[in-house]
Write an enzyme that holds these catalytic residues in place. Structure first.
Site, PDB file in Angstrom:
ATOM      1  N   ARG A   1       0.846  -1.207   0.000  1.00  8.50           N
ATOM      2  CA  ARG A   1       0.000   0.000   0.000  1.00  8.50           C
ATOM      3  C   ARG A   1       0.872   1.244   0.000  1.00  8.50           C
ATOM      4  O   ARG A   1       2.020   1.210   0.458  1.00  8.50           O
ATOM      5  CB  ARG A   1      -0.945   0.024   1.197  1.00  8.50           C
ATOM      6  CG  ARG A   1      -0.278   0.087   2.591  1.00  8.50           C
ATOM      7  CD  ARG A   1       0.048   1.480   3.085  1.00  8.50           C
ATOM      8  NE  ARG A   1       0.304   1.522   4.524  1.00  8.50           N
ATOM      9  CZ  ARG A   1       1.098   2.390   5.109  1.00  8.50           C
ATOM     10  NH1 ARG A   1       1.790   3.254   4.401  1.00  8.50           N
ATOM     11  NH2 ARG A   1       1.267   2.387   6.417  1.00  8.50           N
TER      12      ARG A   1
ATOM     13  N   GLU B   1      -6.152   7.637   7.728  1.00  4.39           N
ATOM     14  CA  GLU B   1      -5.092   8.527   8.232  1.00  4.39           C
ATOM     15  C   GLU B   1      -4.563   9.461   7.132  1.00  4.39           C
ATOM     16  O   GLU B   1      -4.110  10.568   7.403  1.00  4.39           O
ATOM     17  CB  GLU B   1      -3.966   7.670   8.816  1.00  4.39           C
ATOM     18  CG  GLU B   1      -2.870   8.462   9.473  1.00  4.39           C
ATOM     19  CD  GLU B   1      -1.787   7.548  10.019  1.00  4.39           C
ATOM     20  OE1 GLU B   1      -2.086   6.739  10.918  1.00  4.39           O
ATOM     21  OE2 GLU B   1      -0.645   7.640   9.530  1.00  4.39           O
TER      22      GLU B   1
ATOM     23  N   ARG C   1      -5.432   5.656   0.793  1.00  5.29           N
ATOM     24  CA  ARG C   1      -4.459   4.562   0.899  1.00  5.29           C
ATOM     25  C   ARG C   1      -4.764   3.674  -0.300  1.00  5.29           C
ATOM     26  O   ARG C   1      -5.889   3.146  -0.426  1.00  5.29           O
ATOM     27  CB  ARG C   1      -4.629   3.785   2.205  1.00  5.29           C
ATOM     28  CG  ARG C   1      -4.166   4.563   3.448  1.00  5.29           C
ATOM     29  CD  ARG C   1      -2.707   4.289   3.741  1.00  5.29           C
ATOM     30  NE  ARG C   1      -2.104   5.208   4.692  1.00  5.29           N
ATOM     31  CZ  ARG C   1      -1.755   4.899   5.935  1.00  5.29           C
ATOM     32  NH1 ARG C   1      -2.013   3.688   6.410  1.00  5.29           N
ATOM     33  NH2 ARG C   1      -1.150   5.768   6.697  1.00  5.29           N
TER      34      ARG C   1
ATOM     35  N   CYS D   1       1.196  11.283   8.984  1.00  2.00           N
ATOM     36  CA  CYS D   1       2.155  10.863   9.998  1.00  2.00           C
ATOM     37  C   CYS D   1       3.567  10.922   9.403  1.00  2.00           C
ATOM     38  O   CYS D   1       3.798  10.374   8.314  1.00  2.00           O
ATOM     39  CB  CYS D   1       1.826   9.436  10.450  1.00  2.00           C
ATOM     40  SG  CYS D   1       2.838   8.901  11.845  1.00  2.00           S
TER      41      CYS D   1
ATOM     42  N   THR E   1       5.956   9.249   9.979  1.00  2.00           N
ATOM     43  CA  THR E   1       6.534   7.904   9.820  1.00  2.00           C
ATOM     44  C   THR E   1       6.322   7.366   8.406  1.00  2.00           C
ATOM     45  O   THR E   1       7.037   6.467   7.984  1.00  2.00           O
ATOM     46  CB  THR E   1       5.906   6.900  10.806  1.00  2.00           C
ATOM     47  OG1 THR E   1       4.511   6.788  10.521  1.00  2.00           O
ATOM     48  CG2 THR E   1       6.101   7.324  12.242  1.00  2.00           C
TER      49      THR E   1
ATOM     50  N   ARG F   1       4.001   0.594   2.498  1.00  2.03           N
ATOM     51  CA  ARG F   1       4.202  -0.554   3.397  1.00  2.03           C
ATOM     52  C   ARG F   1       3.933  -1.796   2.567  1.00  2.03           C
ATOM     53  O   ARG F   1       2.834  -1.983   2.048  1.00  2.03           O
ATOM     54  CB  ARG F   1       3.276  -0.492   4.608  1.00  2.03           C
ATOM     55  CG  ARG F   1       3.692  -1.488   5.701  1.00  2.03           C
ATOM     56  CD  ARG F   1       2.930  -1.265   6.992  1.00  2.03           C
ATOM     57  NE  ARG F   1       1.672  -1.968   7.062  1.00  2.03           N
ATOM     58  CZ  ARG F   1       1.516  -3.243   7.418  1.00  2.03           C
ATOM     59  NH1 ARG F   1       2.575  -3.971   7.727  1.00  2.03           N
ATOM     60  NH2 ARG F   1       0.314  -3.805   7.462  1.00  2.03           N
TER      61      ARG F   1
ATOM     62  N   ARG G   1       3.507  -6.878  12.812  1.00  5.65           N
ATOM     63  CA  ARG G   1       2.166  -6.444  13.219  1.00  5.65           C
ATOM     64  C   ARG G   1       1.269  -7.671  13.371  1.00  5.65           C
ATOM     65  O   ARG G   1       1.641  -8.780  12.992  1.00  5.65           O
ATOM     66  CB  ARG G   1       1.548  -5.488  12.179  1.00  5.65           C
ATOM     67  CG  ARG G   1       2.270  -4.161  12.085  1.00  5.65           C
ATOM     68  CD  ARG G   1       1.554  -3.171  11.177  1.00  5.65           C
ATOM     69  NE  ARG G   1       2.265  -1.893  11.138  1.00  5.65           N
ATOM     70  CZ  ARG G   1       1.844  -0.823  10.501  1.00  5.65           C
ATOM     71  NH1 ARG G   1       0.699  -0.843   9.846  1.00  5.65           N
ATOM     72  NH2 ARG G   1       2.544   0.295  10.519  1.00  5.65           N
TER      73      ARG G   1
ATOM     74  N   GLU H   1      -1.910  -2.900  12.420  1.00  2.00           N
ATOM     75  CA  GLU H   1      -1.221  -2.279  13.549  1.00  2.00           C
ATOM     76  C   GLU H   1      -2.067  -2.388  14.827  1.00  2.00           C
ATOM     77  O   GLU H   1      -3.296  -2.215  14.791  1.00  2.00           O
ATOM     78  CB  GLU H   1      -0.978  -0.806  13.225  1.00  2.00           C
ATOM     79  CG  GLU H   1       0.039  -0.171  14.137  1.00  2.00           C
ATOM     80  CD  GLU H   1       0.513   1.180  13.620  1.00  2.00           C
ATOM     81  OE1 GLU H   1      -0.248   1.857  12.915  1.00  2.00           O
ATOM     82  OE2 GLU H   1       1.663   1.536  13.929  1.00  2.00           O
TER      83      GLU H   1
HETATM   84  P1  ADP Z   1      -1.572  -0.047   6.960  1.00  4.92           P
HETATM   85  O1  ADP Z   1      -0.952  -1.250   6.383  1.00  4.92           O
HETATM   86  O2  ADP Z   1      -2.356   0.713   5.947  1.00  4.92           O
HETATM   87  O3  ADP Z   1      -0.591   0.790   7.709  1.00  4.92           O
HETATM   88  P2  ADP Z   1      -2.806  -1.750   8.998  1.00  4.92           P
HETATM   89  O4  ADP Z   1      -1.521  -2.227   9.545  1.00  4.92           O
HETATM   90  O5  ADP Z   1      -3.864  -1.364   9.995  1.00  4.92           O
HETATM   91  O6  ADP Z   1      -2.665  -0.476   8.058  1.00  4.92           O
HETATM   92  O7  ADP Z   1      -3.377  -2.870   8.040  1.00  4.92           O
HETATM   93  C1  ADP Z   1      -4.582  -2.634   7.315  1.00  4.92           C
HETATM   94  C2  ADP Z   1      -5.250  -3.924   6.899  1.00  4.92           C
HETATM   95  O8  ADP Z   1      -4.446  -4.578   5.936  1.00  4.92           O
HETATM   96  C3  ADP Z   1      -5.460  -4.893   8.039  1.00  4.92           C
HETATM   97  O9  ADP Z   1      -6.691  -5.555   7.884  1.00  4.92           O
HETATM   98  C4  ADP Z   1      -4.329  -5.880   7.822  1.00  4.92           C
HETATM   99  O10 ADP Z   1      -4.576  -7.163   8.363  1.00  4.92           O
HETATM  100  C5  ADP Z   1      -4.304  -5.937   6.312  1.00  4.92           C
HETATM  101  N1  ADP Z   1      -3.057  -6.482   5.785  1.00  4.92           N
HETATM  102  C6  ADP Z   1      -1.811  -5.990   5.903  1.00  4.92           C
HETATM  103  N2  ADP Z   1      -0.934  -6.771   5.273  1.00  4.92           N
HETATM  104  C7  ADP Z   1      -1.634  -7.809   4.756  1.00  4.92           C
HETATM  105  C8  ADP Z   1      -1.301  -8.948   3.995  1.00  4.92           C
HETATM  106  N3  ADP Z   1      -0.047  -9.190   3.620  1.00  4.92           N
HETATM  107  N4  ADP Z   1      -2.294  -9.778   3.636  1.00  4.92           N
HETATM  108  C9  ADP Z   1      -3.562  -9.546   4.002  1.00  4.92           C
HETATM  109  N5  ADP Z   1      -3.953  -8.488   4.704  1.00  4.92           N
HETATM  110  C10 ADP Z   1      -3.000  -7.621   5.082  1.00  4.92           C
HETATM  111  C1  CIR Z   2       2.266   6.988  18.008  1.00  6.33           C
HETATM  112  O1  CIR Z   2       2.877   8.034  18.039  1.00  6.33           O
HETATM  113  O2  CIR Z   2       2.584   5.988  18.655  1.00  6.33           O
HETATM  114  C2  CIR Z   2       1.038   6.903  17.124  1.00  6.33           C
HETATM  115  N1  CIR Z   2       0.676   8.217  16.712  1.00  6.33           N
HETATM  116  C3  CIR Z   2       1.307   6.016  15.918  1.00  6.33           C
HETATM  117  C4  CIR Z   2       2.594   6.348  15.200  1.00  6.33           C
HETATM  118  C5  CIR Z   2       2.688   5.747  13.816  1.00  6.33           C
HETATM  119  N2  CIR Z   2       2.991   4.406  13.702  1.00  6.33           N
HETATM  120  C6  CIR Z   2       4.221   3.847  13.914  1.00  6.33           C
HETATM  121  O3  CIR Z   2       5.130   4.351  14.517  1.00  6.33           O
HETATM  122  N3  CIR Z   2       4.352   2.654  13.354  1.00  6.33           N
END
Ligand code: ADP
Ligand code: CIR
Length: 450
Positions: free
Chosen positions: A207, A315, A319, A362, A364, A371, A402, A407
């Site tokens: 993403r 966020e 995305r 963010c 980050t 990601r 994660r 997350e």
């Molecule tokens: P982001 O990746 O956008 O930072 P999250 O960590 O919250 O946000 O993940 C968003 C969604 O994507 C969650 O439902 C997570 O389980 C899903 N996800 C992330 N990586 C994978 C993957 N490799 N396969 C399936 N689902 C995934």
């Molecule tokens: C924090 O500061 O902990 C939250 N605002 C989330 C920060 C972003 N995520 C990360 O560091 N992976």
């Protein structure tokens, strides 16, 4: 950090007390001058309290500031905190530093820099710092509210960005998706094939975070902005839906939208990893204003084959992601590159900084906003249901671990985790996908050894 305030406080604590009492007894903030006096007195009170904390450790023996005054100042601070938002947030930032000295927001908050700013920049800086000020367990604690915050508040943001991304010198991000430029890191034939690492069909997702240059970032959007942005995006998705290469549907969470889905269908989408979780439940995003007006202006586009998805109103404004259960990482990476080009062509330009690359809420996520993750099973490194060992092993490999819902969610009962390269900035997109492949290889070796 607050050394200047502490020194000032020594001198001005008695006057601050008088000024604050006078203002607190008026119906405060009825004119702009009283607001300033209250703020000034409040800052002095905050400083004096910092001094008190420091001096308590040294048995309260500091000339000119006795415990009775400090106790009164503590009361004044409480009153002022309720009256004046500026005083309140400065106090929260300082308390955050004491509670969590590693939080990046408060660690780099420099009061003399803050005091050097115009009133409007002061307000913008505090808005960016609000999440960490209210959530002392934050790791980062700061979100940009406007794409221009990164430039207009550069002396502050540059420190935050270089600290989080561990960049010692000047930041200069370069965008590059071209895998031929990283040929030396690709296996023969150029395919990042997970079967060569001993894996079978694997859930892969890449993403990127993107923001439209024409709206404030999500933390500063009004409800009207959110609804207008969703309406703009519906026009974009209509074009995609009519294109046989994409097809699919747009699903909205906005009450009354012609595309509104039921709560049950929304929950199904979340469980299927297609849609994002309830943002209002995330205290970091709530404090930043990013979760405000939930669920208005939120939704997601899903292509006919469910492999290409665009989140609206999380966020970041957008995305954009590709997902597939398969074995070759190039499939999701290449498809995402093409889809991002299509989106940028239809949407107009995305917010971009000449130094920091693609702008995200963010810090980050700045740079690539990318990601790239896989779900893989590492039962030995997660024995006992804890991700602590997996995280400790993954960190030096440049990987983040994660949970199965993303997350801040738990890992799978069978030891399945979500792993992704941690770097986003001053790394090229093509390098991230190579880093994922190499990271999986290294982590699987650690799993065998464990
Ligand atoms: P982001 O990746 O956008 O930072 P999250 O960590 O919250 O946000 O993940 C968003 C969604 O994507 C969650 O439902 C997570 O389980 C899903 N996800 C992330 N990586 C994978 C993957 N490799 N396969 C399936 N689902 C995934
Ligand atoms: C924090 O500061 O902990 C939250 N605002 C989330 C920060 C972003 N995520 C990360 O560091 N992976």
């Amino acid at each position: 950090m607050f050394r200047t305030v502490k020194e000032t406080a020594r001198k001005v604590a008695p006057a601050a007390k008088r000024a604050a009492s006078a203002n607190a007894s008026q119906s405060a903030n009825t004119n702009s001058n009283s607001g300033y006096v209250v703020a000034a007195a409040g800052v002095a009170a905050v400083g004096a309290l910092a001094l008190m904390n420091e001096n308590n450790k040294a048995h309260c023996a500091v000339e000119g500031v006795d415990m009775a005054i400090l106790k009164e100042l503590s009361e004044i601070k409480k009153v002022l905190g309720n009256l004046d938002p500026t005083t309140k947030i400065l106090g929260q930032i300082e308390a955050g530093l004491a509670a969590n000295p590693d939080m990046i927001m408060s660690k780099h908050f420099d009061l003399s820099y803050y005091n050097s700013l115009s009133d409007s920049l002061k307000a913008r800086l505090l808005a960016c710092c609000k999440s960490g000020a209210e959530n002392h367990d934050s790791g980062v604690g700061v979100y940009a509210m406007q794409p221009s915050d990164y430039d207009d508040l550069k002396p502050y943001f540059d420190k935050v960005i270089r600290d989080y991304h561990k960049i010692p010198g000047e930041v200069k991000h370069i965008t590059n998706w071209d895998l031929s430029t990283v040929a030396d890191r690709l296996p023969e034939g150029g395919k990042l094939d997970l079967t060569k690492l001993g894996l079978g069909t694997t859930s892969m997702r890449v993403r990127v975070g993107r923001n439209l240059a024409s709206y404030p970032l999500p933390g500063a959007m009004t409800k009207e902005d959110r609804l207008n942005m969703e309406a703009d995006m519906v026009k974009v998705f209509k074009e995609l839906i009519e294109d046989p290469a994409y097809g699919g549907n747009y699903y909205s969470l906005t009450p009354g939208s012609p595309f509104e889905v039921s709560e049950k269908f929304y929950q199904y989408l979340v469980k299927a990893h297609i849609m994002f979780k309830d943002m209002a439940a995330d205290t970091y995003l709530a404090s930043a204003g990013i979760a405000s007006d939930w669920p208005f202006g939120r939704g997601c586009y899903v292509s006919a084959d469910k492999g290409f998805i665009v989140w609206v109103g999380e966020e970041d404004h957008l995305r954009i992601m590709c997902m597939k259960k398969a074995t070759v990482l190039n499939d999701v990476f290449d498809r995402l590159k093409g889809a991002c080009d299509t989106m940028e062509r239809i949407c107009g330009s995305f917010a971009h900084s000449k130094d920091y690359g693609y702008v995200t809420s963010c810090p980050t996520n700045l740079g690539t906003g990318m990601r790239a993750s896989v779900h893989i099973k590492i039962p030995k490194l997660t024995a006992g249901g804890s991700d602590a060992k997996a995280k400790a092993v993954a960190r030096p490999l440049g990987l983040s671990v994660r949970g199965m819902g993303g997350e801040h969610t738990p890992i799978g009962a069978d030891g399945t985790v979500d792993i992704s390269p941690s770097a986003r900035l001053q790394i090229q997109e093509a390098e991230i996908i190579c880093a994922l492949y190499e990271g999986i290889k290294n982590l699987m070796e650690e799993e065998k050894k464990a």
